[in-house]
Design an enzyme around this catalytic site. Structure first.
Site, PDB file in Angstrom:
ATOM      1  N   GLY A   1      -5.090   0.017  -6.749  1.00 39.44           N
ATOM      2  CA  GLY A   1      -4.513   0.213  -8.078  1.00 39.44           C
ATOM      3  C   GLY A   1      -3.817   1.548  -8.228  1.00 39.44           C
TER       4      GLY A   1
ATOM      5  CG  HIS B   1       0.488   0.577  -4.439  1.00 40.20           C
ATOM      6  ND1 HIS B   1       0.361   1.672  -5.254  1.00 40.20           N
ATOM      7  CD2 HIS B   1      -0.563   0.610  -3.592  1.00 40.20           C
ATOM      8  CE1 HIS B   1      -0.728   2.346  -4.914  1.00 40.20           C
ATOM      9  NE2 HIS B   1      -1.299   1.729  -3.904  1.00 40.20           N
TER      10      HIS B   1
ATOM     11  N   GLY C   1       0.668  -0.263   4.237  1.00 41.16           N
ATOM     12  CA  GLY C   1       1.666   0.806   4.308  1.00 41.16           C
ATOM     13  C   GLY C   1       1.450   1.687   5.519  1.00 41.16           C
TER      14      GLY C   1
ATOM     15  CE  LYS D   1       0.011   8.844   1.712  1.00 44.83           C
ATOM     16  NZ  LYS D   1      -1.124   8.225   1.125  1.00 44.83           N
TER      17      LYS D   1
ATOM     18  CD  GLN E   1      -5.936   1.302   5.022  1.00 37.77           C
ATOM     19  OE1 GLN E   1      -6.891   1.841   4.482  1.00 37.77           O
ATOM     20  NE2 GLN E   1      -4.879   0.918   4.337  1.00 37.77           N
TER      21      GLN E   1
ATOM     22  CB  VAL F   1       7.766   4.355  -0.744  1.00 39.20           C
ATOM     23  CG1 VAL F   1       8.725   4.710  -1.883  1.00 39.20           C
ATOM     24  CG2 VAL F   1       8.056   2.952  -0.229  1.00 39.20           C
TER      25      VAL F   1
HETATM   26  P1  AMP Z   1      -4.148   2.208  -1.728  1.00 36.41           P
HETATM   27  O1  AMP Z   1      -4.050   1.653  -3.108  1.00 36.41           O
HETATM   28  O2  AMP Z   1      -3.933   3.683  -1.650  1.00 36.41           O
HETATM   29  O3  AMP Z   1      -5.383   1.728  -0.994  1.00 36.41           O
HETATM   30  O4  AMP Z   1      -2.920   1.597  -0.924  1.00 36.41           O
HETATM   31  C1  AMP Z   1      -2.717   0.206  -0.850  1.00 36.41           C
HETATM   32  C2  AMP Z   1      -1.674  -0.073   0.188  1.00 36.41           C
HETATM   33  O5  AMP Z   1      -0.461   0.581  -0.167  1.00 36.41           O
HETATM   34  C3  AMP Z   1      -2.074   0.459   1.576  1.00 36.41           C
HETATM   35  O6  AMP Z   1      -1.679  -0.463   2.563  1.00 36.41           O
HETATM   36  C4  AMP Z   1      -1.296   1.739   1.663  1.00 36.41           C
HETATM   37  O7  AMP Z   1      -1.006   2.127   2.995  1.00 36.41           O
HETATM   38  C5  AMP Z   1      -0.033   1.371   0.917  1.00 36.41           C
HETATM   39  N1  AMP Z   1       0.643   2.581   0.453  1.00 36.41           N
HETATM   40  C6  AMP Z   1       0.103   3.614  -0.227  1.00 36.41           C
HETATM   41  N2  AMP Z   1       1.015   4.588  -0.416  1.00 36.41           N
HETATM   42  C7  AMP Z   1       2.164   4.142   0.155  1.00 36.41           C
HETATM   43  C8  AMP Z   1       3.472   4.700   0.299  1.00 36.41           C
HETATM   44  N3  AMP Z   1       3.789   5.903  -0.188  1.00 36.41           N
HETATM   45  N4  AMP Z   1       4.400   3.965   0.953  1.00 36.41           N
HETATM   46  C9  AMP Z   1       4.089   2.741   1.455  1.00 36.41           C
HETATM   47  N5  AMP Z   1       2.881   2.171   1.347  1.00 36.41           N
HETATM   48  C10 AMP Z   1       1.921   2.858   0.707  1.00 36.41           C
END
Ligand code: AMP
Length: 297
Positions: A31, A37, A148, A150, A154, A177
């Protein structure tokens, strides 16, 4: 877009789609959605018949209680953003739905999870990630799951998990991003004060400094790593780690010969941030687009 909160409701909502042979894409999130995202959700929308976004702030992967407590929670806004980006279903379970009383199983990927983020945050972090991702894949049973770049480690860990457990899902990693000034988007960026937000630019700047050295022909990992370290320190940030490694195995490398992942982590005040960039030898001879920019990593 519909929001469902139980596994039973999720399966019921997906039953007809599955019976009709529609392809299902899953975007797991915690979230506080941002463009990072949303890029995953839009990509899923463009490639899959049915797009499921999960929203679950997974307590099991937080190694610091304060990090879990202040993690931004903005479900109503998230639902609007996910729907506008093309999600069909938001799966937002409670902690009790995911971990009911008596829950006693963990999924653990060995080796890969012991370095970098695993070394810095403790083994429970990745055990929490791999357990919840396995559960989400079992609950949704998607054809494709999007992550991602990022969170580069993971992605490697989840690819290993999916292969080792013969899970029938394709894992796709999409580019990081960034904000226009180069900072990788992160839900935790919202916790930075204006001064911290400025200091956080030390992370992409350190990656860019090493990338530029590699583009100038530097091949020694230690020199590239120290370039990043020195750059961060100059900008008043002490790195938690900076590492150059094989992007598939996460084994440390000594010479930049093939593609390599440069990853780093640092605390800005109380907020822990990570970032990475993929370096490639051809990037050294033909300069790649420098950071800031959306194409790197
Ligand atoms: P999170 O909500 O932080 O667990 O992220 C959910 C998904 O979004 C994960 O696969 C992250 O790697 C991806 N994500 C988070 N930040 C970015 C970003 N800046 N660019 C691309 N994907 C992202």
């Amino acid at each position: 877009m519909r929001t469902v909160r139980t596994v039973a409701a999720l399966r019921e909502a997906l039953r007809q789609h599955r019976a009709a042979g529609r392809g299902i894409g899953l975007v797991p999130t915690m979230g506080a959605l941002h463009e990072g995202h949303l890029s995953l959700i839009r990509h899923a929308r463009a490639h899959d018949d049915v797009v499921v976004v999960s929203l679950f702030v997974n307590p099991a992967q937080f190694n610091e209680r304060s990090d879990l407590e202040r993690y931004p929670r903005t479900e109503r806004r998230d639902a609007e953003l996910a729907g506008a980006a093309g999600a069909d279903l938001l799966f937002a379970p409670s902690a009790e739905e995911v971990y009911p009383p008596g829950f006693a199983t963990a999924v653990e990927v060995l080796g890969l999870t012991e370095r970098l983020e695993g070394a810095a945050r403790g083994s429970e972090h990745f055990r929490g990630v791999t357990t919840v991702v396995t559960k989400l894949l079992c609950m949704v049973d998607p054809d494709v799951a999007y992550f991602g770049q990022k969170d580069a480690q993971q992605v490697v860990v989840i690819r290993r998990l999916v292969e080792d457990l013969n899970l029938p899902v394709r894992v796709e990693a999409l580019p990081t991003v960034r904000e226009p000034d180069g900072l990788a988007m992160s839900s935790r960026n919202a916790l930075l004060s204006p001064a911290e937000r400025r200091r956080a630019l030390a992370l992409p700047a350190a990656l860019e400094a090493a990338r530029a050295r590699a583009a100038d022909g530097e091949r020694t990992a230690e020199v590239l790593v120290q370039t990043s370290v020195a750059h961060m320190r100059e900008l008043g940030v002490e790195p938690e780690y900076v590492a150059l490694m094989d992007p598939d195995t996460l084994e440390p490398i000594e010479e930049l010969a093939g593609a390599a992942l440069l990853a780093l982590a640092a605390r800005i005040g109380d907020v822990r941030l990570i970032d990475n960039v993929l370096l490639a030898p051809e990037g050294a001879s033909k300069p790649r687009r420098p950071l800031p920019g959306k194409a790197l990593a």
